[in-house]
Write an enzyme that holds these catalytic residues in place. Structure first.
Site, short mmCIF file in Angstrom:
data_model
loop_
_atom_site.label_atom_id
_atom_site.label_comp_id
_atom_site.label_asym_id
_atom_site.label_seq_id
_atom_site.Cartn_x
_atom_site.Cartn_y
_atom_site.Cartn_z
N ALA A 1 0.87 -1.17 0.00
CA ALA A 1 0.00 0.00 0.00
C ALA A 1 0.92 1.23 0.00
O ALA A 1 1.73 1.39 0.91
CB ALA A 1 -0.90 0.01 1.23
N ASP A 2 0.83 2.05 -1.04
CA ASP A 2 1.70 3.22 -1.19
C ASP A 2 1.07 4.45 -0.54
O ASP A 2 -0.06 4.81 -0.86
CB ASP A 2 1.94 3.51 -2.67
CG ASP A 2 2.79 2.47 -3.36
OD1 ASP A 2 3.41 1.65 -2.65
OD2 ASP A 2 2.85 2.48 -4.60
N LYS B 1 6.51 -3.37 -6.31
CA LYS B 1 7.07 -3.59 -7.65
C LYS B 1 6.46 -4.81 -8.33
O LYS B 1 6.17 -4.79 -9.53
CB LYS B 1 8.59 -3.71 -7.60
CG LYS B 1 9.29 -2.45 -7.12
CD LYS B 1 10.78 -2.52 -7.29
CE LYS B 1 11.29 -1.92 -8.54
NZ LYS B 1 10.72 -0.75 -9.09
N THR C 1 17.88 0.49 -18.45
CA THR C 1 17.02 1.65 -18.63
C THR C 1 17.78 2.91 -18.24
O THR C 1 18.44 2.96 -17.20
CB THR C 1 15.73 1.52 -17.81
OG1 THR C 1 16.06 1.28 -16.42
CG2 THR C 1 14.91 0.32 -18.30
N ARG D 1 15.31 9.32 -19.32
CA ARG D 1 14.84 10.04 -20.50
C ARG D 1 15.62 9.67 -21.76
O ARG D 1 15.15 9.92 -22.87
CB ARG D 1 14.94 11.54 -20.26
CG ARG D 1 14.02 12.04 -19.14
CD ARG D 1 14.19 13.52 -18.90
NE ARG D 1 13.31 13.99 -17.83
CZ ARG D 1 13.30 15.22 -17.36
NH1 ARG D 1 14.14 16.14 -17.87
NH2 ARG D 1 12.46 15.57 -16.39
N ILE E 1 6.99 7.25 -10.32
CA ILE E 1 6.98 6.15 -9.35
C ILE E 1 6.98 4.78 -10.03
O ILE E 1 7.77 3.91 -9.69
CB ILE E 1 5.78 6.28 -8.39
CG1 ILE E 1 6.03 7.40 -7.39
CG2 ILE E 1 5.55 4.98 -7.63
CD1 ILE E 1 4.85 7.69 -6.48
N ALA E 2 6.07 4.55 -10.95
CA ALA E 2 5.91 3.21 -11.53
C ALA E 2 6.41 3.11 -12.96
O ALA E 2 6.06 2.17 -13.67
CB ALA E 2 4.45 2.79 -11.45
N ALA E 3 7.24 4.06 -13.38
CA ALA E 3 7.68 4.06 -14.78
C ALA E 3 8.43 2.78 -15.15
O ALA E 3 8.14 2.13 -16.16
CB ALA E 3 8.55 5.28 -15.06
N GLY E 4 9.40 2.40 -14.32
CA GLY E 4 10.17 1.21 -14.60
C GLY E 4 9.33 -0.05 -14.53
O GLY E 4 9.49 -0.97 -15.34
N ASP E 5 8.42 -0.11 -13.56
CA ASP E 5 7.54 -1.27 -13.44
C ASP E 5 6.63 -1.39 -14.65
O ASP E 5 6.39 -2.49 -15.17
CB ASP E 5 6.70 -1.18 -12.17
CG ASP E 5 7.55 -1.24 -10.91
OD1 ASP E 5 8.63 -1.87 -10.94
OD2 ASP E 5 7.14 -0.65 -9.89
#
Length: 309
Positions: free
Chosen positions: A15-16, A43, A223, A226, A251-255
């Site tokens: 829970a974030d 993640k 990764t 940008r 926050i969740a870009a990589g995921d």
């Protein structure tokens, strides 16, 4: 692989608690927040949601606490097209928690309490090993106990299930585990911790990728924020640029990238096109606040790519 291919994800559920600030507080400093929200994250769950919304046939091996928020998260995962039968409820433990600060540039600092995630033990993995055996690919991260990640990778390799590891949060990993990985997706910091090579440019990325190839990993995607992604297959590398958007929250870009990428690969999409598909999903995600609330659906990704031409 094809659209009938199956994906297993093993990982964390949190829970974030997200607080938006102008800048990150320095030690001893109090900063007044602009916005606060509670959203579902972790993640493992983020990547499962990204894959589910992108169209994957997916089952998720994870643990939640025997609490209200754990049940709410399980219900939400089901709405995101995820088989939650392997999500166990752990008595006398809280669902994992992440405390997240987001600054005015969309960057984040995160602290995590593992809670029920610590119950994702090798014994738990063994209870759900058939999910891994039935899958064409297994996607994992490092918010679960390392011994469990290793156990799952061993099961996958024995069944010729492809293993994809997003080595986050950053930590050193054993050669035994790395040798079981087919595709690894570190960011620059994680690549440096794994290889000792600081990734400041494409040449550095190529060297770091080669160091990971030398550990037995066939495909490396580093990764680069940008700047996109350094893709290296069997020692042959290139940088694939991302899309330019105005970031609100990373926050969740990589995921999102990881979940969308493996979904495309399972559909038989060529490697470079799968990276571009994942770039599009991540680009959409960073324009929205929160972790899972920011993850796009397949129709949104396809529309974005059509606009880009």
């Amino acid at each position: 692989m094809s659209k009938s291919a199956k994906l297993a994800v093993l990982g964390s559920i949190n829970a974030d608690h997200i607080l938006n600030l102008d800048h990150f507080p320095r030690p001893g400093e109090t900063v007044i927040g602009k916005q606060y929200q509670i959203a579902f994250g972790g993640k493992g769950a983020n990547q499962a949601v990204a894959a589910g919304r992108a169209g994957a046939d997916i089952a998720f091996i994870a643990c939640v606490g025997a609490d209200d928020i754990g049940e709410r998260i399980r219900q939400q995962l089901q709405q995101d097209r995820i088989d939650t039968a392997p999500v166990e409820s752990v008595a006398d433990e809280a669902t994992g928690v992440a405390m997240i600060f987001v600054n005015g540039e969309g960057e984040n600092n995160i602290g995590i309490y593992s809670g029920a995630n610590a119950a994702l033990t090798p014994a738990c993995v063994a209870r759900h090993q058939q999910v891994i055996c039935d899958a064409d690919a297994l996607l994992m991260q490092l918010e679960s106990p390392l011994e469990s990640v290793l156990a799952a990778a061993k099961i996958a390799q024995a069944q010729s299930t492809q293993v994809i590891l997003n080595p986050a949060p950053a930590t050193q990993l054993s050669d035994e585990l790395l040798a079981l990985i087919d595709i690894i997706t570190p960011n620059e910091t994680e690549a440096e911790i794994l290889t000792g090579i600081a990734v400041k440019c494409d040449e550095d990325a190529a060297r770091a990728a080669q160091a990971l190839h030398d550990k037995g990993i066939k495909t490396v995607l580093i990764t680069l924020g940008r700047r996109g992604v350094w893709l290296s297959e069997q020692g042959k590398g290139q940088r694939i640029p991302g899309f330019s958007v105005q970031a609100v929250d990373t926050i969740a870009a990589g995921d999102t990238f990881n979940g969308a990428f493996i979904t495309a690969r399972l559909e038989g999409v060529a490697m470079q096109d799968a990276v571009r598909f994942a770039h599009a999903a991540a680009a959409i995600a960073v324009t929205r606040p929160g972790a899972q609330p920011s993850v796009p659906w397949r129709a949104e990704i396809d529309a974005f790519l059509q606009q880009q031409g």
